[in-house]
Design an enzyme around this catalytic site. Structure first.
Site, PDB file in Angstrom:
ATOM      1  N   CYS A 123       0.855  -1.192   0.000  1.00 41.21           N
ATOM      2  CA  CYS A 123       0.000   0.000   0.000  1.00 41.21           C
ATOM      3  C   CYS A 123       0.889   1.238   0.000  1.00 41.21           C
ATOM      4  CB  CYS A 123      -0.899  -0.013   1.224  1.00 41.21           C
ATOM      5  SG  CYS A 123      -1.860   1.506   1.437  1.00 41.21           S
ATOM      6  N   CYS A 127      -3.567   7.314  -1.817  1.00 42.80           N
ATOM      7  CA  CYS A 127      -4.868   7.324  -2.498  1.00 42.80           C
ATOM      8  C   CYS A 127      -5.958   7.978  -1.648  1.00 42.80           C
ATOM      9  CB  CYS A 127      -5.291   5.901  -2.842  1.00 42.80           C
ATOM     10  SG  CYS A 127      -4.059   4.958  -3.730  1.00 42.80           S
ATOM     11  N   THR A 214      -4.663   4.985   7.127  1.00 38.69           N
ATOM     12  CA  THR A 214      -3.579   4.552   6.254  1.00 38.69           C
ATOM     13  C   THR A 214      -2.653   5.716   5.923  1.00 38.69           C
ATOM     14  OG1 THR A 214      -5.007   2.865   5.279  1.00 38.69           O
ATOM     15  CG2 THR A 214      -3.059   3.514   4.023  1.00 38.69           C
ATOM     16  N   GLU A 281      -0.864   1.859   9.372  1.00 36.07           N
ATOM     17  CA  GLU A 281      -2.112   2.468   9.823  1.00 36.07           C
ATOM     18  C   GLU A 281      -1.929   2.961  11.253  1.00 36.07           C
ATOM     19  OE1 GLU A 281      -2.051  -0.798   8.706  1.00 36.07           O
ATOM     20  OE2 GLU A 281      -2.600  -0.237   6.652  1.00 36.07           O
ATOM     21  N   HIS A 316     -12.891   6.003  -3.482  1.00 36.75           N
ATOM     22  CA  HIS A 316     -11.937   5.089  -2.859  1.00 36.75           C
ATOM     23  C   HIS A 316     -12.197   3.645  -3.277  1.00 36.75           C
ATOM     24  CE1 HIS A 316      -8.514   4.788  -0.388  1.00 36.75           C
ATOM     25  NE2 HIS A 316      -9.069   4.132   0.598  1.00 36.75           N
ATOM     26  N   TYR A 320      -9.409   0.786  -5.455  1.00 35.44           N
ATOM     27  CA  TYR A 320      -9.034  -0.603  -5.202  1.00 35.44           C
ATOM     28  C   TYR A 320      -8.969  -1.425  -6.494  1.00 35.44           C
ATOM     29  CZ  TYR A 320      -9.197  -0.108  -0.148  1.00 35.44           C
ATOM     30  OH  TYR A 320      -8.919   0.252   1.139  1.00 35.44           O
ATOM     31  N   CYS A 323      -4.900  -0.270  -7.195  1.00 35.14           N
ATOM     32  CA  CYS A 323      -3.798  -0.602  -6.277  1.00 35.14           C
ATOM     33  C   CYS A 323      -3.740  -2.092  -5.971  1.00 35.14           C
ATOM     34  CB  CYS A 323      -3.915   0.214  -4.998  1.00 35.14           C
ATOM     35  SG  CYS A 323      -5.386  -0.110  -3.988  1.00 35.14           S
ATOM     36  N   GLU A 479      -7.312  -5.218   4.152  1.00 31.04           N
ATOM     37  CA  GLU A 479      -7.716  -3.929   3.598  1.00 31.04           C
ATOM     38  C   GLU A 479      -8.642  -4.121   2.411  1.00 31.04           C
ATOM     39  OE1 GLU A 479      -5.011  -0.245   3.345  1.00 31.04           O
ATOM     40  OE2 GLU A 479      -5.072  -1.037   1.301  1.00 31.04           O
TER      41      GLU A 479
END
Length: 515
Positions: A123, A127, A214, A281, A316, A320, A323, A479
């Site tokens: 990650c 984003c 994050t 996180e 968001h 996904y 990423c 996640e």
């Protein structure tokens, strides 16, 4: 414990031309890392304050991930994906600070995220801020239209500052929530949702916390948003604002990850799997933080809380589809390597598993691209994705990565989780009847197909362990399940936007049903 970290500028970095460089204000990866040292960010881990958190072994890999967003932005091969022209200033900026102006921007966002997943296998944390920018931009415009406020101008000025300084901003939405069956104002502890504690002439004082944040430790600023739709009694919780990471009253408690303390082991290398990159996180606490009016983007307009949440979640959930696909590419490659090193790469069953992994991964990507292609313009002029398809994208992400890593573990074999430690492979302690050392015994019995070294075989297995079960599994598996909302959150949105009544009318017409 002293650790040596990779030089981020030694990563593949084909800088753009001298003319192009003069047009850019973007930092290098090394400059970004140095900029964090100038912050007085308060970070706590294992019950203690971490003073030099930039060089902490458990944190630095996540900083390297963010630095990669700077390195690639200055790489001529990736300029088109990694940069954009600001519609506010006309200047070249990092795409992570861009407001989408058309569907091409939306597609490039997904492609950029896939690229970064491939380059880090983790990650890269930027984003959330990008998605917050785009959600807040369009929502503040509509708040101002209704109430005559100045939130949109506040946000545009803040965004120009972020773009020009090339800063990292953490998007903070998820509150602790307490009793999920109660609204914010009904909670026994009023601080379980971020709230406006006090309104002053020159700003507001906020209190509460955001969890699962994050990249929060690695950010220069935070942009806070409400986490659910709200009613009149929740107006104190309908708040959005920006504040520096080291603002007075802000502190962060670092979150644990599986196998994270391996990074603290002296000279740890092979056992880390992905030693240079990782995610992070934290719990971000706002302990009576003063926010000047210029950084306030919502303060009591509860009827727009749902819009902001829905738009951020949509952006968001689109993310996904990029990423996680990039990380999936790396998982597939590692599984194929493991098969080769195990000597089973030609087996039809293994080939079929790799095909299935590829099929699942590309399905995720196609959803991310689809919701981007079907995007539309908001009242503010910026573009938003197709919300139904974005939620379908994320719904698939809650499932497919789990199947991808299941197949990767199947191909890798049990040695992925039972092999001895790196120190055993390096040990010169005699143990065999003929004087063999522990290291020699390990290399002897864990050899692969003969075309690779035992060490390389162990490295790819540890790498898979890291993504499937270890610290990177937080970003790839869990996640994928809970990031941008749990599976049920997407199903609620799919039900809301699926137009079942319209589909019933289509069926009635074709079936000849008149009523």
């Amino acid at each position: 414990m002293k650790k040596t970290f990779m030089n981020i500028e030694k990563l593949p970095d084909r800088f753009i031309s001298d003319k192009g460089r003069k047009m850019m204000t973007m930092m290098t990866g090394a400059q970004y890392i140095e900029s964090l040292r100038k912050l007085n960010t308060r970070v706590y881990m294992f019950g203690e304050k971490i003073d030099n958190w930039v060089d902490h072994p458990m944190i630095r890999p996540s900083i390297n991930c963010v630095a990669m967003t700077y390195v690639l932005a200055r790489d001529s091969e990736y300029t088109d994906l990694m940069t954009a022209t600001s519609h506010l200033t006309g200047r070249k900026i990092n795409r992570f600070a861009h407001i989408h102006q058309n569907t091409e921007d939306l597609k490039k966002k997904v492609k950029m995220q896939r690229l970064l997943g491939q380059k880090t296998g983790s990650c890269f944390q930027r984003c959330v801020g990008m998605d917050a920018f785009n959600a807040v931009y369009s929502t503040t415009y509509e708040i101002d239209e209704k109430y005559g406020t100045h939130y949109h101008e506040n946000f545009k000025k803040f965004l120009i500052y972020v773009q020009d300084q090339d800063l990292i901003v953490d998007g903070a939405m998820t509150d602790p929530k307490g009793d999920r069956g109660k609204a914010p104002h009904e909670q026994t502890d009023a601080d379980l949702f971020v709230r406006i504690k006090e309104v002053r002439e020159d700003g507001i004082v906020v209190r509460g916390a955001k969890c699962h944040q994050t990249g929060s430790v690695n950010s220069h600023w935070h942009i806070v948003m409400p986490t659910i739709a709200m009613g009149p009694d929740d107006k104190d919780y309908a708040v959005s604002f920006a504040c520096p990471s080291d603002a007075e009253g802000v502190y962060m408690i670092y979150g644990r990850q599986s196998c994270d303390t391996r990074k603290l082991e002296e000279n740890a290398d092979m056992d880390l799997g992905n030693k240079n990159f990782g995610g992070q996180e934290a719990l971000v606490v706002f302990d009576d933080v003063f926010v000047p009016n210029e950084y306030v983007f919502m303060a009591g307009e509860y009827d727009f809380a749902g819009m902001l949440v829905e738009r951020f979640a949509g952006f968001h959930r689109q993310s996904y589809g990029g990423c996680k696909v990039g990380v999936g590419d790396v998982v597939i490659g590692a599984a194929a390597l493991a098969a080769e090193y195990n000597g089973v790469e030609k087996a039809s069953a293994v080939k079929d598993k790799l095909i299935e992994m590829t099929h699942l991964n590309e399905t995720l990507y196609s959803c991310g691209i689809a919701c981007s292609c079907e995007g539309c313009q908001t009242a503010s002029g910026s573009y938003i994705i197709d919300l139904l398809l974005a939620n379908v994208c994320k719904q698939n992400v809650t499932r497919f990565p789990y199947e991808i890593v299941r197949l990767a573990e199947d191909i890798a074999g049990g040695l992925m989780v039972t092999m001895p430690s790196e120190k055993d492979f390096q040990s010169d302690t005699p143990v065999g009847r003929e004087g063999e050392t522990i290291g020699e015994i390990c290399h002897k019995f864990f050899a692969g197909n003969g075309t690779c070294s035992t060490e390389d075989r162990m490295r790819v297995l540890r790498f898979l362990e890291n993504i499937c079960l270890g610290s990177a599994a937080v970003g790839y598996r869990t996640e994928s399940m809970h990031g941008a909302g749990s599976p049920q959150a997407q199903r609620i949105m799919i039900a809301r936007q699926g137009n079942i009544q319209g589909k019933k009318k289509l069926a009635k017409k074709l079936a000849g049903i008149l009523k």
